[in-house]
Design a protein around this motif. Structure first.
Motif, PDB file in Angstrom:
ATOM      1  N   GLU A  53      73.142 123.926  -8.978  1.00 43.49           N
ATOM      2  CA  GLU A  53      74.387 123.866  -9.762  1.00 43.49           C
ATOM      3  C   GLU A  53      74.148 124.479 -11.128  1.00 43.49           C
ATOM      4  O   GLU A  53      73.131 124.229 -11.772  1.00 43.49           O
ATOM      5  CB  GLU A  53      74.819 122.404  -9.971  1.00 43.49           C
ATOM      6  N   ALA A  54      75.145 125.255 -11.587  1.00 40.09           N
ATOM      7  CA  ALA A  54      74.996 125.983 -12.843  1.00 40.09           C
ATOM      8  C   ALA A  54      74.710 125.064 -14.032  1.00 40.09           C
ATOM      9  O   ALA A  54      73.824 125.337 -14.850  1.00 40.09           O
ATOM     10  CB  ALA A  54      76.237 126.827 -13.105  1.00 40.09           C
ATOM     11  N   SER A  55      75.417 123.947 -14.124  1.00 39.62           N
ATOM     12  CA  SER A  55      75.249 123.085 -15.302  1.00 39.62           C
ATOM     13  C   SER A  55      73.841 122.465 -15.332  1.00 39.62           C
ATOM     14  O   SER A  55      73.219 122.366 -16.389  1.00 39.62           O
ATOM     15  CB  SER A  55      76.307 121.983 -15.314  1.00 39.62           C
ATOM     16  N   ALA A  56      73.344 122.055 -14.166  1.00 43.78           N
ATOM     17  CA  ALA A  56      71.997 121.483 -14.100  1.00 43.78           C
ATOM     18  C   ALA A  56      70.954 122.557 -14.440  1.00 43.78           C
ATOM     19  O   ALA A  56      69.987 122.302 -15.163  1.00 43.78           O
ATOM     20  CB  ALA A  56      71.724 120.922 -12.712  1.00 43.78           C
ATOM     21  N   LEU A  57      71.189 123.759 -13.944  1.00 42.80           N
ATOM     22  CA  LEU A  57      70.244 124.856 -14.192  1.00 42.80           C
ATOM     23  C   LEU A  57      70.178 125.158 -15.688  1.00 42.80           C
ATOM     24  O   LEU A  57      69.095 125.325 -16.265  1.00 42.80           O
ATOM     25  CB  LEU A  57      70.664 126.111 -13.418  1.00 42.80           C
ATOM     26  N   LEU A  64      64.325 130.444  -6.742  1.00 40.65           N
ATOM     27  CA  LEU A  64      64.145 131.551  -5.807  1.00 40.65           C
ATOM     28  C   LEU A  64      64.478 131.179  -4.362  1.00 40.65           C
ATOM     29  O   LEU A  64      64.659 132.042  -3.518  1.00 40.65           O
ATOM     30  CB  LEU A  64      62.720 132.089  -5.893  1.00 40.65           C
ATOM     31  N   ALA A  65      64.557 129.882  -4.122  1.00 41.96           N
ATOM     32  CA  ALA A  65      64.929 129.459  -2.771  1.00 41.96           C
ATOM     33  C   ALA A  65      66.430 129.638  -2.559  1.00 41.96           C
ATOM     34  O   ALA A  65      66.931 129.591  -1.435  1.00 41.96           O
ATOM     35  CB  ALA A  65      64.517 128.004  -2.561  1.00 41.96           C
ATOM     36  N   LEU A  66      67.151 129.851  -3.652  1.00 41.30           N
ATOM     37  CA  LEU A  66      68.599 130.069  -3.541  1.00 41.30           C
ATOM     38  C   LEU A  66      68.851 131.442  -2.908  1.00 41.30           C
ATOM     39  O   LEU A  66      68.025 132.344  -3.017  1.00 41.30           O
ATOM     40  CB  LEU A  66      69.257 130.017  -4.926  1.00 41.30           C
ATOM     41  N   SER A  67      70.013 131.573  -2.290  1.00 41.54           N
ATOM     42  CA  SER A  67      70.319 132.858  -1.654  1.00 41.54           C
ATOM     43  C   SER A  67      70.587 133.920  -2.727  1.00 41.54           C
ATOM     44  O   SER A  67      70.901 133.587  -3.877  1.00 41.54           O
ATOM     45  CB  SER A  67      71.574 132.717  -0.797  1.00 41.54           C
ATOM     46  N   ASP A  68      70.469 135.182  -2.339  1.00 41.42           N
ATOM     47  CA  ASP A  68      70.747 136.272  -3.276  1.00 41.42           C
ATOM     48  C   ASP A  68      72.184 136.185  -3.802  1.00 41.42           C
ATOM     49  O   ASP A  68      72.448 136.479  -4.971  1.00 41.42           O
ATOM     50  CB  ASP A  68      70.518 137.639  -2.610  1.00 41.42           C
ATOM     51  N   GLU A  69      73.107 135.762  -2.926  1.00 39.21           N
ATOM     52  CA  GLU A  69      74.516 135.637  -3.334  1.00 39.21           C
ATOM     53  C   GLU A  69      74.637 134.611  -4.469  1.00 39.21           C
ATOM     54  O   GLU A  69      75.303 134.854  -5.468  1.00 39.21           O
ATOM     55  CB  GLU A  69      75.401 135.160  -2.162  1.00 39.21           C
ATOM     56  N   LYS A  70      73.965 133.471  -4.261  1.00 35.33           N
ATOM     57  CA  LYS A  70      74.001 132.400  -5.258  1.00 35.33           C
ATOM     58  C   LYS A  70      73.396 132.885  -6.583  1.00 35.33           C
ATOM     59  O   LYS A  70      73.944 132.615  -7.660  1.00 35.33           O
ATOM     60  CB  LYS A  70      73.208 131.197  -4.725  1.00 35.33           C
ATOM     61  N   LEU A 117      67.300 135.234 -15.162  1.00 36.35           N
ATOM     62  CA  LEU A 117      67.735 135.143 -13.766  1.00 36.35           C
ATOM     63  C   LEU A 117      67.560 136.482 -13.036  1.00 36.35           C
ATOM     64  O   LEU A 117      67.137 136.522 -11.879  1.00 36.35           O
ATOM     65  CB  LEU A 117      69.192 134.671 -13.700  1.00 36.35           C
ATOM     66  N   GLN A 118      67.854 137.577 -13.750  1.00 39.62           N
ATOM     67  CA  GLN A 118      67.639 138.899 -13.136  1.00 39.62           C
ATOM     68  C   GLN A 118      66.151 139.090 -12.835  1.00 39.62           C
ATOM     69  O   GLN A 118      65.774 139.605 -11.788  1.00 39.62           O
ATOM     70  CB  GLN A 118      68.134 140.005 -14.077  1.00 39.62           C
ATOM     71  N   PHE A 149      75.133 133.199 -10.286  1.00 47.85           N
ATOM     72  CA  PHE A 149      74.592 132.650 -11.538  1.00 47.85           C
ATOM     73  C   PHE A 149      74.445 133.733 -12.608  1.00 47.85           C
ATOM     74  O   PHE A 149      74.704 133.512 -13.785  1.00 47.85           O
ATOM     75  CB  PHE A 149      73.230 131.984 -11.293  1.00 47.85           C
ATOM     76  N   ILE A 150      73.994 134.919 -12.167  1.00 50.24           N
ATOM     77  CA  ILE A 150      73.799 136.024 -13.116  1.00 50.24           C
ATOM     78  C   ILE A 150      75.136 136.402 -13.768  1.00 50.24           C
ATOM     79  O   ILE A 150      75.195 136.732 -14.952  1.00 50.24           O
ATOM     80  CB  ILE A 150      73.135 137.242 -12.415  1.00 50.24           C
ATOM     81  N   ALA A 151      76.212 136.289 -12.988  1.00 50.18           N
ATOM     82  CA  ALA A 151      77.543 136.642 -13.504  1.00 50.18           C
ATOM     83  C   ALA A 151      78.208 135.487 -14.260  1.00 50.18           C
ATOM     84  O   ALA A 151      79.202 135.681 -14.957  1.00 50.18           O
ATOM     85  CB  ALA A 151      78.434 137.079 -12.344  1.00 50.18           C
ATOM     86  N   ASN A 152      77.636 134.281 -14.173  1.00 46.56           N
ATOM     87  CA  ASN A 152      78.254 133.082 -14.737  1.00 46.56           C
ATOM     88  C   ASN A 152      78.142 133.048 -16.266  1.00 46.56           C
ATOM     89  O   ASN A 152      77.054 133.124 -16.819  1.00 46.56           O
ATOM     90  CB  ASN A 152      77.560 131.855 -14.131  1.00 46.56           C
TER      91      ASN A 152
END
Length: 598
Positions: A51-55, A115-121, A138-139, A125-128
């Protein structure tokens, strides 16, 4: 020999003010406890980084912990360096190292979990917007993804970390503690101790017999240990191959470059461009032989002064004034920051009993940088001062303009700011010099900087590349093979004007940098980039200065290659190295003319 001062006798104005980091031991202890508490809090994020907020909260805590840990570590180690024999600070330094390791372990879940997250995820995040401050991180993580293993494997590798330091620590113990060199005779015929420190002084002696004796004694000593040292170096290479294989890199070299996102071409470009310009080095060797008035030029003549007695006596006060004068092309803002460092105890100036040798610039984000020197009143020490202040001001600009995470610049960039200062100091001194002897001395000094920083480090870089390639092809790195590769490189780099003494084949055994693999090429690229910057600053003025200050303020906010490119130096092409070589050629030509006129 003057008596070396005890630490307690060093004058306050000659010490750095570590109180700016921690006013007392109690403050240090308090922050140490804080890090332990914060590290405990890290656990709550495990398994929640989808989740973005936790990250975001996790990254913020990571920055907080890292910053405090860095402060504790830097302070403890700098205290320890003031007097390495002093037990309290020795213990403090060890305590801070243990803390760093624990912190590293506590945070080791972050990268694998992201890194276990999918590329889509990851792309999401990168766009968030909420994670904007961490976009580059993140990139970077996404780029590293191909080389990161499962959680269990990463935890296992983290534990192997301590083992992987073994080759370096064994070499260091052997080299610094156990290695005893024979006594040799000085110019008065007295038997004197040969040490790591005095070796270079003997090589600078004007008497070729003394140089030769020191050279032969040092390499005879290493030759006796050649099997042990070859085993140590080989173990270090094996370690690199292990990590490269486990992390799925095509080679150990590419693994080393990957972190800074440096294309392999930058490394091979450097070697190929220098090969092309080896005739310049050979020309300089002929000139050296002529100036030294020797029938043959030997490996032990490389550090002998080619100019008759010209000792420049430069007090620390004068060194500061000259350095400041020479950096005028960088503008008012830079000069004010420099003066700030001079006035506000950034610098620990002179040698004292037990003080760490050499020089460095270090510090922690949020406090001004620090510089450790062992100043002697000579030209070399003045260059060391401007070099280390170059590093310090790079940190000052990065730290003042960027958040903690983005301020950390890479080693690839680190040597640029320091060497640029040296180039400007040299330019200033050559322009100002009216004394032919002094000018000759400066030319020789500058050309030798090219020889040791560009040619010699490139030769080291080529040696590292070759031994890793041999090991990757399954060959055993025997002392014979290492010596043979090393000897052939010396022949190639120094050319026919030089007698390449057989003893030099053992030099690989005394180079500590070979234990930080594929590191030394950065000295050569950094030096070349700095020459390129200096040329642009002196030729163009303000626009080039603005680009350069922009470079200093960029810290590590982008990939090193891009940061340099934006500032007008493209290291992925041979151009900056070619520019450096054109400076070198003009120096050699000028020196040849002066030698003719003598």
């Amino acid at each position: 020999m003057h008596q070396v001062t005890k630490r307690s006798e060093v004058l306050p104005e000659d010490r750095w003010k570590l109180e700016d980091l921690f006013g007392s031991q109690a403050e240090w202890d308090k922050e140490y406890t804080l890090v332990q508490q914060l590290t405990e809090k890290m656990k709550q994020f495990q398994g929640k980084l989808g989740e973005a907020s936790a990250l975001k909260a996790c990254f913020e805590l990571e920055d907080d912990i890292s910053l405090h840990t860095e402060r504790l570590y830097v302070y403890a180690n700098m205290r320890h360096h003031e007097d390495t024999a002093e037990p309290t600070h020795q213990a403090l330094a060890e305590k801070s190292t243990k803390l760093s390791i624990n912190v590293g372990e506590a945070m080791s879940f972050i990268t694998p979990e992201v890194l276990a997250l999918s590329d889509e995820k990851l792309d999401e995040f990168i766009a968030n917007e909420e994670l904007k401050a961490y976009r580059f991180t993140l990139q970077e993580m996404k780029r590293q993804k191909a080389h990161v293993l499962t959680k269990q494997e990463e935890a296992l590798l983290a534990q192997v970390g301590n083992l992987s330091k073994a080759p370096e620590s064994i070499f260091s113990m052997l080299n610094n503690a156990d290695m005893k060199f024979p006594k040799i005779k000085n110019e008065k015929g007295e038997e004197v101790e040969l040490t790591h420190g005095s070796y270079v002084q003997f090589l600078e002696n004007r008497n070729p017999e003394i140089r030769k004796a020191a050279f032969e004694a040092v390499y005879a000593t290493y030759r006796k240990q050649r099997n042990t040292i070859a085993a140590t170096l080989s173990a270090n290479v094996t370690k690199n191959l292990f990590y490269a294989r486990v992390r799925k890199y095509p080679s150990a070299l590419e693994m080393s470059l990957y972190g800074d996102n440096i294309p392999k071409d930058v490394y091979t470009n450097l070697i190929n461009t220098i090969h092309k310009h080896l005739p310049l080095m050979h020309r300089y060797m002929k000139l050296r032989q002529k100036l030294l008035k020797v029938d043959e030029l030997h490996m032990y003549d490389l550090f002998a002064p080619v100019v008759e007695q010209f000792d420049m006596n430069i007090s620390f006060k004068d060194a500061k004034a000259t350095v400041k004068e020479s950096l005028k092309p960088l503008g008012e803002d830079y000069l004010n920051a420099l003066q700030d460092g001079f006035d506000n105890s950034w610098i620990d100036v002179y040698e004292n009993e037990g003080k760490r040798s050499g020089a460095y610039s270090w510090g922690a984000y949020g406090t001004h940088p620090y510089v450790l020197l062992n100043h002697k009143d000579n030209l070399n020490s003045m260059f060391t001062l401007t070099h280390e202040m170059g590093h310090a001001l790079h940190s000052h600009y990065s730290d003042s303009n960027l958040p903690y995470r983005d301020a950390q610049y890479t080693i690839f960039l680190a040597e640029v700011a320091s060497t640029l200062n040296e180039a400007l100091l040299m330019d200033h001194m050559l322009k100002k010099s009216t004394n032919a002897k002094e000018k000759m001395y400066l030319l020789a000094y500058y050309i030798d900087q090219f020889r040791t920083t560009v040619f010699r480090q490139t030769m080291f870089a080529e040696f590292e590349m070759l031994i890793h390639e041999r090991a990757e092809n399954g060959e055993a790195l025997t002392p014979q093979l290492l010596s043979e590769i090393y000897y052939d490189l010396n022949k190639k780099y120094y050319g026919d004007a030089m007698v390449v003494d057989q003893d030099i084949e053992m030099e690989w055994a005394r180079i500590p940098h070979f234990y930080s693999s594929f590191y030394v090429y950065k000295y050569a690229t950094g030096f070349s980039a700095a020459q390129s910057f200096a040329k642009q600053i002196l030729d163009e003025g303000q626009p080039a200065v603005d680009r350069y200050l922009g470079f200093l303020k960029s810290g590590g906010s982008d990939f090193s290659i891009n940061i340099l490119k934006k500032a007008g130096v493209d290291m992925s092409t041979p151009a900056p190295i070619e520019e450096g070589m054109s400076v070198l050629e003009s120096l050699i030509t000028e020196m040849e003319k002066m030698a003719e006129a003598q």
